[in-house]
Enzyme design. Structure first.
Site, PDB file in Angstrom:
ATOM      1  N   TYR A 111       4.568 -36.915  36.193  1.00  0.00           N
ATOM      2  CA  TYR A 111       3.373 -36.308  35.588  1.00  0.00           C
ATOM      3  C   TYR A 111       3.368 -36.597  34.084  1.00  0.00           C
ATOM      4  O   TYR A 111       2.368 -37.063  33.519  1.00  0.00           O
ATOM      5  CB  TYR A 111       3.417 -34.808  35.861  1.00  0.00           C
ATOM      6  N   GLY A 127     -11.255 -28.235  40.889  1.00  0.00           N
ATOM      7  CA  GLY A 127      -9.932 -27.672  40.632  1.00  0.00           C
ATOM      8  C   GLY A 127      -9.965 -26.466  39.703  1.00  0.00           C
ATOM      9  O   GLY A 127     -11.035 -25.914  39.422  1.00  0.00           O
ATOM     10  N   LYS A 145       0.938 -38.878  31.769  1.00  0.00           N
ATOM     11  CA  LYS A 145       0.182 -38.292  30.651  1.00  0.00           C
ATOM     12  C   LYS A 145       0.383 -39.090  29.356  1.00  0.00           C
ATOM     13  O   LYS A 145      -0.560 -39.297  28.592  1.00  0.00           O
ATOM     14  CB  LYS A 145       0.569 -36.815  30.446  1.00  0.00           C
ATOM     15  N   ILE A 156      -2.386 -23.215  31.882  1.00  0.00           N
ATOM     16  CA  ILE A 156      -3.690 -22.549  31.801  1.00  0.00           C
ATOM     17  C   ILE A 156      -3.715 -21.399  32.796  1.00  0.00           C
ATOM     18  O   ILE A 156      -3.442 -21.595  33.986  1.00  0.00           O
ATOM     19  CB  ILE A 156      -4.849 -23.531  32.132  1.00  0.00           C
ATOM     20  N   ASP A 165     -16.241 -34.155  43.112  1.00  0.00           N
ATOM     21  CA  ASP A 165     -14.852 -34.071  43.581  1.00  0.00           C
ATOM     22  C   ASP A 165     -14.801 -34.636  44.991  1.00  0.00           C
ATOM     23  O   ASP A 165     -15.834 -34.988  45.559  1.00  0.00           O
ATOM     24  CB  ASP A 165     -14.331 -32.615  43.543  1.00  0.00           C
TER      25      ASP A 165
END
Ligand code: SER
Length: 320
Positions: free
Chosen positions: A142, A11, A146, A172, A34
């Site tokens: 999500y 990724g 987390k 990012i 992966d």
């Protein structure tokens, strides 16, 4: 020397973490894995690579045993917007991969790095200078995964001595592999579109401030945290880290300094906008600075210069 397994290595972060870790720890000491191996040949051939579905704990265990792994970098994730489209899948993948990594590390007494995110915060969190320890009531699957992952990491450390550590990454920005399904993806796409079309249709509104970080800082932060003296760590899972906070107008203006004809239009994606509105405007990362000397190198200006330079070369090449 560490013996590292990266899961979810193909990724956005993994594809750059592979060469970064191999340079530090040696090619043969970093096993990448992966579901597929769609990575450039030079990355694939620089060291061991395994096809691994991280939900398959048995196969992960076999790889850990075969290579004598003591540290797992877990980069498996379904990001925020994609997660809202399929919450069951997001929960299964985000928690399943981590659970396998932690369970295996319980046996090996190893270390596990897992990114958390600005997405772990929610609408009732203080949005400006968001503290390290504060309200965490996210409204995306999500974010829920987390927060659970942060707690699970601390639990495995406390109960079983697993050296679990993590970072709350902001968006990012990078130029090798595109992110996918995230709310902060716009801040990557904008550079590609600025170079290729001189126009970007932005899906978040002006005034939407979010924390961001350039990939070189994100990679260095992961290694510095995993190398930090455990005696200094008051926190573990996970540290606020940030390098800059901007809104779409600011990143467009920074690009326009180098591509004056660049234009931006707003075409709001209401699902992503609602997610972004629930996240911090800017995090306070002083705990990371105090406990393991975190310090970002790239601000918006430095990142824009480097992104445009690297992408012009990449996009100018045939077949890229
Ligand atoms: N980049 C992630 C997302 O937008 C946040 O951590 O989903």
């Amino acid at each position: 020397m560490k013996k590292i397994l990266i899961i979810g290595a193909a990724g956005q972060i993994g594809s750059e973490l592979i060469p970064y870790l191999r340079k530090i720890y040696g090619d043969s000491n970093v096993v990448a894995s992966d579901l597929h191996n769609n990575l450039p040949c030079n990355v694939l051939e620089s060291g061991p690579y395994e096809i691994l579905d991280a939900l398959n704990g048995k196969k992960m265990q076999e790889i850990v045993d075969r290579y004598d792994i003591d540290t797992i970098f877990n980069l498996v994730a379904v990001l925020s917007a994609k997660g809202e489209a399929n919450p069951v899948l997001a929960w299964q993948i985000n928690m399943g991969a981590l659970f396998n990594a932690l369970e295996i590390s319980r046996e090996t007494k190893g270390a596990v790095f897992t990114p958390s995110s600005i997405g772990a915060f929610g609408p009732t969190t203080p949005a400006d200078h968001t503290p390290q320890d504060t309200v965490m009531r996210p409204t995306t699957i999500y974010g829920v995964s987390k927060v659970a992952a942060e707690l699970l990491g601390d639990y495995y450390h406390l109960k079983f001595g697993v050296d679990a550590r993590g970072l709350r990454y902001p968006g990012i920005i990078s130029n090798v592999t595109l992110p996918g399904g995230g709310t902060t993806d716009y801040a990557v796409e904008i550079y590609y579109e600025a170079i290729q079309n001189k126009l970007y249709k932005c899906n978040l509104s002006a005034g939407t401030y979010l924390d961001m970080m350039y990939m070189p800082d994100a990679l260095r932060a992961a290694v510095e945290l995993m190398e930090a003296d455990p005696k200094r760590l008051v926190h573990r899972n996970c540290f606020n880290v940030t390098a800059m906070s901007f809104d779409p107008e600011m990143i467009a203006a920074s690009i326009r300094k180098y591509i004056p004809e660049f234009r931006m239009e707003y075409h709001i994606d209401h699902i992503k906008q609602a997610i972004a509105n629930s996240w911090p405007n800017s995090m306070d990362d002083s705990s990371a600075r105090e406990e393991w000397d975190w310090k970002p190198e790239y601000n918006l200006e430095a990142m824009t210069i480097d992104m445009l330079e690297k992408l012009k070369i990449k996009l100018g090449k045939q077949g890229c």
